[in-house]
Design an enzyme around this catalytic site. Structure first.
Site, PDB file in Angstrom:
ATOM      1  N   LYS A   1      24.904  -7.073  35.191  1.00 13.37           N
ATOM      2  CA  LYS A   1      23.647  -7.822  35.215  1.00 13.37           C
ATOM      3  C   LYS A   1      22.521  -6.996  35.843  1.00 13.37           C
ATOM      4  CE  LYS A   1      20.478 -10.884  35.696  1.00 13.37           C
ATOM      5  NZ  LYS A   1      19.820 -11.723  34.739  1.00 13.37           N
TER       6      LYS A   1
ATOM      7  N   HIS B   1      10.854   6.749  15.138  1.00 17.00           N
ATOM      8  CA  HIS B   1      12.161   7.411  15.102  1.00 17.00           C
ATOM      9  C   HIS B   1      13.229   6.321  15.252  1.00 17.00           C
ATOM     10  CE1 HIS B   1      15.650   9.641  16.343  1.00 17.00           C
ATOM     11  NE2 HIS B   1      15.035  10.805  16.123  1.00 17.00           N
TER      12      HIS B   1
ATOM     13  N   ARG C   1      21.522 -14.524  31.580  1.00 21.01           N
ATOM     14  CA  ARG C   1      20.799 -13.416  30.941  1.00 21.01           C
ATOM     15  C   ARG C   1      19.929 -13.997  29.829  1.00 21.01           C
ATOM     16  NH1 ARG C   1      25.586 -10.444  27.686  1.00 21.01           N
ATOM     17  NH2 ARG C   1      25.185  -8.729  29.110  1.00 21.01           N
ATOM     18  N   VAL C   2      18.824 -14.574  30.255  1.00 20.91           N
ATOM     19  CA  VAL C   2      17.937 -15.225  29.291  1.00 20.91           C
ATOM     20  C   VAL C   2      16.499 -14.801  29.523  1.00 20.91           C
ATOM     21  CG1 VAL C   2      19.324 -17.282  28.927  1.00 20.91           C
ATOM     22  CG2 VAL C   2      17.749 -17.190  30.853  1.00 20.91           C
TER      23      VAL C   2
ATOM     24  N   CYS D   1      13.184 -10.559  38.406  1.00 19.78           N
ATOM     25  CA  CYS D   1      14.398  -9.870  37.932  1.00 19.78           C
ATOM     26  C   CYS D   1      14.210  -8.364  37.926  1.00 19.78           C
ATOM     27  CB  CYS D   1      14.752 -10.353  36.537  1.00 19.78           C
ATOM     28  SG  CYS D   1      14.859 -12.136  36.445  1.00 19.78           S
TER      29      CYS D   1
HETATM   30  N1  SAJ Z   1       7.017  -5.423  30.936  1.00 22.43           N
HETATM   31  C1  SAJ Z   1       6.288  -4.272  30.708  1.00 22.43           C
HETATM   32  N2  SAJ Z   1       6.551  -3.540  29.592  1.00 22.43           N
HETATM   33  C2  SAJ Z   1       7.505  -3.902  28.685  1.00 22.43           C
HETATM   34  C3  SAJ Z   1       8.249  -5.074  28.918  1.00 22.43           C
HETATM   35  C4  SAJ Z   1       7.985  -5.816  30.053  1.00 22.43           C
HETATM   36  O1  SAJ Z   1       5.424  -3.887  31.500  1.00 22.43           O
HETATM   37  O2  SAJ Z   1       7.684  -3.180  27.691  1.00 22.43           O
HETATM   38  C5  SAJ Z   1       6.791  -6.211  32.158  1.00 22.43           C
HETATM   39  C6  SAJ Z   1       6.365  -7.648  31.902  1.00 22.43           C
HETATM   40  O3  SAJ Z   1       4.993  -7.766  31.726  1.00 22.43           O
HETATM   41  C7  SAJ Z   1       6.845  -8.321  33.178  1.00 22.43           C
HETATM   42  C8  SAJ Z   1       8.102  -7.537  33.536  1.00 22.43           C
HETATM   43  O4  SAJ Z   1       8.022  -6.318  32.844  1.00 22.43           O
HETATM   44  O5  SAJ Z   1       5.911  -8.166  34.216  1.00 22.43           O
HETATM   45  C9  SAJ Z   1       9.398  -8.238  33.228  1.00 22.43           C
HETATM   46  O6  SAJ Z   1       9.344  -8.876  31.980  1.00 22.43           O
HETATM   47  P1  SAJ Z   1      10.554  -8.942  30.945  1.00 22.43           P
HETATM   48  O7  SAJ Z   1      10.118  -9.768  29.818  1.00 22.43           O
HETATM   49  O8  SAJ Z   1      11.044  -7.587  30.602  1.00 22.43           O
HETATM   50  O9  SAJ Z   1      11.761  -9.574  31.757  1.00 22.43           O
HETATM   51  P2  SAJ Z   1      12.004 -10.900  32.608  1.00 22.43           P
HETATM   52  O10 SAJ Z   1      11.966 -10.517  34.061  1.00 22.43           O
HETATM   53  O11 SAJ Z   1      11.158 -12.033  32.188  1.00 22.43           O
HETATM   54  O12 SAJ Z   1      13.507 -11.225  32.173  1.00 22.43           O
HETATM   55  C10 SAJ Z   1      14.515 -10.239  32.344  1.00 22.43           C
HETATM   56  C11 SAJ Z   1      15.318 -10.125  31.055  1.00 22.43           C
HETATM   57  N3  SAJ Z   1      16.133  -8.930  31.094  1.00 22.43           N
HETATM   58  C12 SAJ Z   1      16.198  -8.072  30.067  1.00 22.43           C
HETATM   59  O13 SAJ Z   1      15.568  -8.204  29.054  1.00 22.43           O
HETATM   60  C13 SAJ Z   1      17.110  -6.912  30.245  1.00 22.43           C
HETATM   61  C14 SAJ Z   1      16.161 -11.354  30.872  1.00 22.43           C
HETATM   62  O14 SAJ Z   1      17.047 -11.209  29.785  1.00 22.43           O
HETATM   63  C15 SAJ Z   1      16.957 -11.643  32.140  1.00 22.43           C
HETATM   64  O15 SAJ Z   1      17.713 -12.813  32.023  1.00 22.43           O
HETATM   65  C16 SAJ Z   1      16.001 -11.829  33.276  1.00 22.43           C
HETATM   66  O16 SAJ Z   1      15.286 -10.615  33.435  1.00 22.43           O
HETATM   67  C17 SAJ Z   1      16.780 -12.178  34.532  1.00 22.43           C
HETATM   68  O17 SAJ Z   1      16.789 -13.367  34.917  1.00 22.43           O
HETATM   69  O18 SAJ Z   1      17.430 -11.309  35.092  1.00 22.43           O
END
Ligand code: SAJ
Length: 412
Positions: free
Chosen positions: A203, A241, A151-152, A257
């Site tokens: 997860k 808020h 979870r990174v 992910c």
């Molecule tokens: N995104 C948005 N809006 C946001 C946040 C992200 O559109 O407010 C988009 C990003 O541009 C990207 C996608 O979502 O395309 C995913 O990006 P992310 O930074 O949210 O996540 P990942 O896929 O890089 O990593 C996630 C993380 N999970 C969480 O934060 C709950 C990470 O901790 C996990 O380890 C990883 O998935 C995984 O390997 O499962």
């Protein structure tokens, strides 16, 4: 402790680096011979801060090597991809299964086997455990088997691997204890022992939580665009808020992910996973939304696409919504030139070439390089400088440049 890690990608390689830094010997296994060759030269093949130097030193010291075949070890960690099968949204366990089978000849009684790859709930009990039982092991007695999902956050992997709390889901309580001993070598966060199936679903749910919240922000953007309200202002105001945290809208959700894990839950109980599926559909609809608005801004011509990585400051473009947007634009006879300083591709160009005679700059990724563009160059290159920023990274532009973002599309 000697560790054999199957899969030397975005998770397996940093994990290997941290074990070597903490007095363990690691053999990293990968099916890709080129990757193995690169790693054995002390070089790395992924973009992630903090790993390169550690692997270089570990190779020099002889505590890290890469190989295409496993070796005997105290613990085996499986960090291979788990794609989803598009037809039925299920989790494709084929890499995990073949990784498990590949270590069988090297296993010895007392070893610990850990699956880190994200897997659908019940995968350990239904598919992984039987592989080792068939080979004659009694799980929890002479082989310890656990699911410990990583979870990174890419870009911060080396910090988060050490400091985040970790879910350790054993097939039996003894398995959780043994797997905790493995992570205890470098993890400073809490090691939370639980059952394998609880670890699997926790997860998947973490990423589903984020996907659903992003879908809410994307839905809000569409509503605001229809009724003439600035969505970005709404998000900023609402987030004042203390118990509200609206996420950021964007061109869609990419990566391996968030764009995949929710389907693992959905496929297990589609009759109940309604919000989860709708969130996926909403996020998947964003490339079309971007395309429609590009069409309104400029019905034809050349588009300079800035960023095809799935998120900022990474070279990872898996499941990136940018590619779907580009495909739609190409199909509609737009000329596309792509600039992405993080993604290696011979056809990609620099900002100067990308913007030359372009009708529109389309920002699809929040790389730092795009936050403060060379506006003089842009004005020189474009007859009428227009930017459509789908990631809300540009805060201010010179007066003679037109900026669209998710706050003002209703003016089109
Ligand atoms: N995104 C948005 N809006 C946001 C946040 C992200 O559109 O407010 C988009 C990003 O541009 C990207 C996608 O979502 O395309 C995913 O990006 P992310 O930074 O949210 O996540 P990942 O896929 O890089 O990593 C996630 C993380 N999970 C969480 O934060 C709950 C990470 O901790 C996990 O380890 C990883 O998935 C995984 O390997 O499962």
């Amino acid at each position: 402790m000697k560790i054999c890690i199957i899969g030397q990608g975005y998770i397996g390689l940093p994990t290997a680096a941290l074990f070597t830094k903490n007095h363990c010997e690691v053999v990293g296994v990968d099916v890709n011979e080129k990757v193995v060759e690169t790693l054995n030269q002390g070089k790395i093949h992924i973009e992630e801060p903090g790993i390169g130097e550690i692997i270089k030193k570990a190779v020099e010291k002889g505590v890290y090597s890469a190989s295409t075949t496993p070796v005997k070890a105290d613990a085996f960690i499986i960090t291979v991809p788990t794609p989803y099968i598009a037809e039925n949204y299920t989790c494709d366990l084929s890499y995990v299964i073949s990784a498990c089978e590949s270590i069988l000849p090297y296993l010895e009684k007392g070893n610990t086997v850990i699956v880190e790859s994200t897997i659908a709930p019940m995968s350990m009990d239904d598919y992984v455990k039987p592989i080792f039982e068939k080979a004659g092991y009694t799980i929890g007695k002479d082989l310890y088997l656990a699911h410990c999902p990583e979870r990174v956050l890419p870009g911060k992997i080396m910090y988060e691997l050490v400091h985040n709390d970790r879910i350790v889901g054993g097939i039996t309580p003894e398995c959780s204890i043994k797997a905790s001993e493995v992570y205890g070598q470098f993890v400073e966060g809490a090691l939370m022992k639980t059952e394998a199936k609880t670890a699997e679903l926790s997860k998947c749910m973490e990423n589903t939580f984020r996907d659903v919240n992003i879908a809410l922000a994307n839905e809000l953007t569409k509503i605001c665009t229809k009724i003439g309200v600035n969505a970005l202002d709404v998000i900023e105001m609402a987030n004042k808020h203390p118990r509200v945290n609206l996420h950021s809208p964007g061109p869609g959700v990419g990566g391996h992910c968030l764009a995949i894990d929710p389907y693992f839950i959905y496929s297990k109980a589609p009759e109940y996973a309604k919000i989860i599926k709708l969130a996926r559909d909403t996020n998947n609809s964003m490339p079309e939304f971007v395309y429609e608005n590009v069409k309104k801004i400029t019905p034809n011509g050349k588009i300079a696409v800035l960023g095809v990585a799935y998120k900022g400051n990474t070279g990872d473009d898996r499941e990136s919504p940018a590619y779907e947007i580009i495909a739609k634009l190409k199909e509609d006879n737009y000329e596309i030139s792509i600039c992405d300083p993080h993604v290696a591709n011979e056809e990609y160009v620099d900002l100067k070439q990308a913007t030359k005679d372009a009708n529109l700059i389309l920002i699809l990724c929040d790389h730092d390089e795009f936050k403060d563009l060379d506006y003089d160059l842009i004005k020189e290159n474009m007859e009428k400088a227009i930017i459509f920023d789908t990631k809300n990274i540009i805060k201010e532009v010179p007066e003679d440049i037109k900026l669209y973002n998710y706050g003002n599309l209703f003016s089109l």
